[in-house]
Design a protein around this motif. Structure first.
Motif, PDB file in Angstrom:
ATOM      1  N   ILE A   1      -3.594  81.184   3.284  1.00  0.00           N
ATOM      2  CA  ILE A   1      -4.241  81.301   1.977  1.00  0.00           C
ATOM      3  C   ILE A   1      -4.436  79.883   1.444  1.00  0.00           C
ATOM      4  O   ILE A   1      -3.501  79.077   1.450  1.00  0.00           O
ATOM      5  CB  ILE A   1      -3.388  82.120   0.999  1.00  0.00           C
ATOM      6  CG1 ILE A   1      -3.100  83.506   1.563  1.00  0.00           C
ATOM      7  CG2 ILE A   1      -4.089  82.239  -0.353  1.00  0.00           C
ATOM      8  CD1 ILE A   1      -2.130  84.309   0.719  1.00  0.00           C
ATOM      9  N   TYR A   2      -5.653  79.586   1.020  1.00  0.00           N
ATOM     10  CA  TYR A   2      -5.935  78.261   0.461  1.00  0.00           C
ATOM     11  C   TYR A   2      -6.397  78.433  -0.982  1.00  0.00           C
ATOM     12  O   TYR A   2      -7.315  79.220  -1.267  1.00  0.00           O
ATOM     13  CB  TYR A   2      -7.003  77.537   1.273  1.00  0.00           C
ATOM     14  CG  TYR A   2      -7.443  76.231   0.643  1.00  0.00           C
ATOM     15  CD1 TYR A   2      -6.616  75.116   0.684  1.00  0.00           C
ATOM     16  CD2 TYR A   2      -8.668  76.119  -0.008  1.00  0.00           C
ATOM     17  CE1 TYR A   2      -6.992  73.930   0.106  1.00  0.00           C
ATOM     18  CE2 TYR A   2      -9.059  74.929  -0.590  1.00  0.00           C
ATOM     19  CZ  TYR A   2      -8.210  73.842  -0.533  1.00  0.00           C
ATOM     20  OH  TYR A   2      -8.590  72.663  -1.117  1.00  0.00           O
ATOM     21  N   ILE A   3      -5.779  77.691  -1.902  1.00  0.00           N
ATOM     22  CA  ILE A   3      -6.067  77.812  -3.331  1.00  0.00           C
ATOM     23  C   ILE A   3      -6.306  76.424  -3.901  1.00  0.00           C
ATOM     24  O   ILE A   3      -5.532  75.493  -3.645  1.00  0.00           O
ATOM     25  CB  ILE A   3      -4.904  78.489  -4.084  1.00  0.00           C
ATOM     26  CG1 ILE A   3      -4.542  79.817  -3.414  1.00  0.00           C
ATOM     27  CG2 ILE A   3      -5.256  78.709  -5.548  1.00  0.00           C
ATOM     28  CD1 ILE A   3      -3.266  80.431  -3.948  1.00  0.00           C
ATOM     29  N   ASP A   4      -7.380  76.281  -4.665  1.00  0.00           N
ATOM     30  CA  ASP A   4      -7.659  75.061  -5.432  1.00  0.00           C
ATOM     31  C   ASP A   4      -7.061  75.219  -6.824  1.00  0.00           C
ATOM     32  O   ASP A   4      -7.430  76.150  -7.561  1.00  0.00           O
ATOM     33  CB  ASP A   4      -9.167  74.819  -5.531  1.00  0.00           C
ATOM     34  CG  ASP A   4      -9.650  73.785  -4.537  1.00  0.00           C
ATOM     35  OD1 ASP A   4      -8.802  73.127  -3.917  1.00  0.00           O
ATOM     36  OD2 ASP A   4     -10.875  73.641  -4.374  1.00  0.00           O
ATOM     37  N   PHE A   5      -6.149  74.319  -7.202  1.00  0.00           N
ATOM     38  CA  PHE A   5      -5.530  74.371  -8.526  1.00  0.00           C
ATOM     39  C   PHE A   5      -6.061  73.237  -9.396  1.00  0.00           C
ATOM     40  O   PHE A   5      -6.375  72.144  -8.907  1.00  0.00           O
ATOM     41  CB  PHE A   5      -4.002  74.264  -8.420  1.00  0.00           C
ATOM     42  CG  PHE A   5      -3.322  75.568  -8.120  1.00  0.00           C
ATOM     43  CD1 PHE A   5      -3.124  76.514  -9.118  1.00  0.00           C
ATOM     44  CD2 PHE A   5      -2.871  75.852  -6.838  1.00  0.00           C
ATOM     45  CE1 PHE A   5      -2.498  77.712  -8.842  1.00  0.00           C
ATOM     46  CE2 PHE A   5      -2.243  77.044  -6.557  1.00  0.00           C
ATOM     47  CZ  PHE A   5      -2.052  77.981  -7.563  1.00  0.00           C
ATOM     48  N   ASP A   6      -6.143  73.524 -10.693  1.00  0.00           N
ATOM     49  CA  ASP A   6      -6.485  72.521 -11.705  1.00  0.00           C
ATOM     50  C   ASP A   6      -7.805  71.828 -11.363  1.00  0.00           C
ATOM     51  O   ASP A   6      -7.871  70.593 -11.252  1.00  0.00           O
ATOM     52  CB  ASP A   6      -5.354  71.499 -11.860  1.00  0.00           C
ATOM     53  CG  ASP A   6      -4.049  72.152 -12.265  1.00  0.00           C
ATOM     54  OD1 ASP A   6      -4.096  73.189 -12.949  1.00  0.00           O
ATOM     55  OD2 ASP A   6      -2.987  71.627 -11.883  1.00  0.00           O
ATOM     56  N   VAL A   7      -8.831  72.642 -11.181  1.00  0.00           N
ATOM     57  CA  VAL A   7     -10.201  72.167 -10.934  1.00  0.00           C
ATOM     58  C   VAL A   7     -10.228  71.223  -9.724  1.00  0.00           C
ATOM     59  O   VAL A   7     -10.846  70.144  -9.772  1.00  0.00           O
ATOM     60  CB  VAL A   7     -10.789  71.489 -12.185  1.00  0.00           C
ATOM     61  CG1 VAL A   7     -12.323  71.422 -12.086  1.00  0.00           C
ATOM     62  CG2 VAL A   7     -10.404  72.214 -13.455  1.00  0.00           C
ATOM     63  N   GLY A   8      -9.548  71.595  -8.685  1.00  0.00           N
ATOM     64  CA  GLY A   8      -9.574  70.814  -7.461  1.00  0.00           C
ATOM     65  C   GLY A   8      -8.627  69.637  -7.422  1.00  0.00           C
ATOM     66  O   GLY A   8      -8.623  68.889  -6.432  1.00  0.00           O
ATOM     67  N   SER A   9      -7.803  69.444  -8.457  1.00  0.00           N
ATOM     68  CA  SER A   9      -6.867  68.316  -8.441  1.00  0.00           C
ATOM     69  C   SER A   9      -5.724  68.536  -7.453  1.00  0.00           C
ATOM     70  O   SER A   9      -5.199  67.583  -6.874  1.00  0.00           O
ATOM     71  CB  SER A   9      -6.300  68.074  -9.848  1.00  0.00           C
ATOM     72  OG  SER A   9      -7.335  67.754 -10.758  1.00  0.00           O
ATOM     73  N   TYR A  10      -5.348  69.813  -7.261  1.00  0.00           N
ATOM     74  CA  TYR A  10      -4.252  70.142  -6.350  1.00  0.00           C
ATOM     75  C   TYR A  10      -4.726  71.190  -5.354  1.00  0.00           C
ATOM     76  O   TYR A  10      -5.544  72.056  -5.685  1.00  0.00           O
ATOM     77  CB  TYR A  10      -3.030  70.669  -7.115  1.00  0.00           C
ATOM     78  CG  TYR A  10      -2.283  69.598  -7.868  1.00  0.00           C
ATOM     79  CD1 TYR A  10      -1.174  68.977  -7.311  1.00  0.00           C
ATOM     80  CD2 TYR A  10      -2.693  69.206  -9.136  1.00  0.00           C
ATOM     81  CE1 TYR A  10      -0.488  67.984  -7.998  1.00  0.00           C
ATOM     82  CE2 TYR A  10      -2.015  68.223  -9.833  1.00  0.00           C
ATOM     83  CZ  TYR A  10      -0.911  67.613  -9.253  1.00  0.00           C
ATOM     84  OH  TYR A  10      -0.240  66.637  -9.930  1.00  0.00           O
TER      85      TYR A  10
END
Length: 296
Positions: free
Chosen positions: A200-209
């Motif tokens: 599972i791949y998740i972009d957090f904080d508008v791509g910051s993490y």
């Protein structure tokens, strides 16, 4: 140099008089082992070798002590309990509230004023650093606090991680309490790959993490380094590493508890690292959670 007291250790020691390290056995050591077995009440009555004579082999008696302790740790309810890695999915993350405890540690801070008004300048005597004084040993302060971790999912692309911390005894955790993410890849529904290989791949904080969930492991790291427009310095950033586990319970019929339809007990061990504007580690935390399922 900070001279505050950081630790108190209390121990109980007994000196063995006239103990010769060159011999393999000692009557006094043997009597101590026999006394431990008697106090723990773990020795079998039919095992006469536990009460060995002074000329017996010390290694054999220590082995008997280890076996007796192992027998005492066995469960009396005819169940075999073990902990194993658990491949986590998004449904597992959002299945309830993760409740646990957090141990925080950071570099020692300078003393500040405890009252109102500006802190008074104190002329402190500076000591010349000797060998080992700047290697990080005994330069950390610690703290503990209760923590709750929840994941909120709209059953689409949006996922949010929320942290709730209780009052801290000592150092408090300084990580963000909320982080919004977008699910980019979810292979948990695929059957061609094994559970340990699905990601599972998740972009957090508008791509910051960027967060990766592979099998039973969750890793969250910064994708890019952010800089402040006002100061021109790099902003603080953090990393996260978590491992999910489950409790396995089997009875004498080798019937697993999760085969009966009951939800398994899930646990999470989480490590975080917070880095400062100079890229150096300023705080670390270790958290241990148990999943409190909703409506259970």
């Amino acid at each position: 140099m900070d001279d505050r007291l950081t630790r108190v250790v209390i121990c109980n020691e007994k000196k063995i008089a006239d103990f010769d390290e060159n011999i393999n056995d000692s009557s006094e050591v043997g009597s101590m082992v026999d006394g431990i077995l008697d106090k723990l009440n773990l020795a079998e009555p039919s095992n006469s070798s536990v009460k060995s004579e002074a000329g017996g082999d010390m290694d054999d008696r220590l082995q008997q002590l280890q076996e007796a302790l192992a027998r005492g740790n066995e469960s009396n309810d005819d169940e075999n309990v073990s902990i194993s890695r658990y491949p986590i999915s998004i449904f597992g993350l959002v299945g309830g509230v993760w409740l646990g405890d957090c141990v925080n540690r950071e570099h020692s801070r300078p003393l500040t004023s405890k009252g109102f008004g500006a802190a008074k300048t104190k002329h402190r005597k500076f000591f010349k650093a000797g060998p080992g004084m700047n290697d990080g040993f005994a330069e950390w302060t610690t703290g503990v606090q209760k923590v709750a971790m929840t994941y909120q999912w709209d059953y689409g692309k949006s996922l949010r991680q929320k942290m709730s911390y209780g009052n801290a005894m000592g150092v408090a955790c300084n990580l963000p309490v909320s982080s919004a993410g977008e699910i980019i890849l979810n292979e948990m529904s695929e059957t061609a790959k094994s559970l340990d290989e699905r990601m599972i791949y998740i972009d957090f904080d508008v791509g910051s993490y960027a967060a990766f969930v592979i099998g039973s492991v969750l890793v969250k790291v910064p994708r890019t380094l952010s800089f402040s427009f006002s100061t021109g310095k790099m902003k603080n950033f953090y990393t996260e590493f978590a491992v999910f586990q489950k409790r396995n319970v089997e009875d004498q019929t080798n019937q697993k508890e999760d085969d009966s339809g009951k939800p398994v007990e899930l646990f999470c061990s989480r490590l975080t690292r917070l880095y400062g504007t100079n890229g150096k580690l300023i705080q670390a935390s270790s958290s241990f959670f148990e999943l409190d399922r909703l409506n259970s």
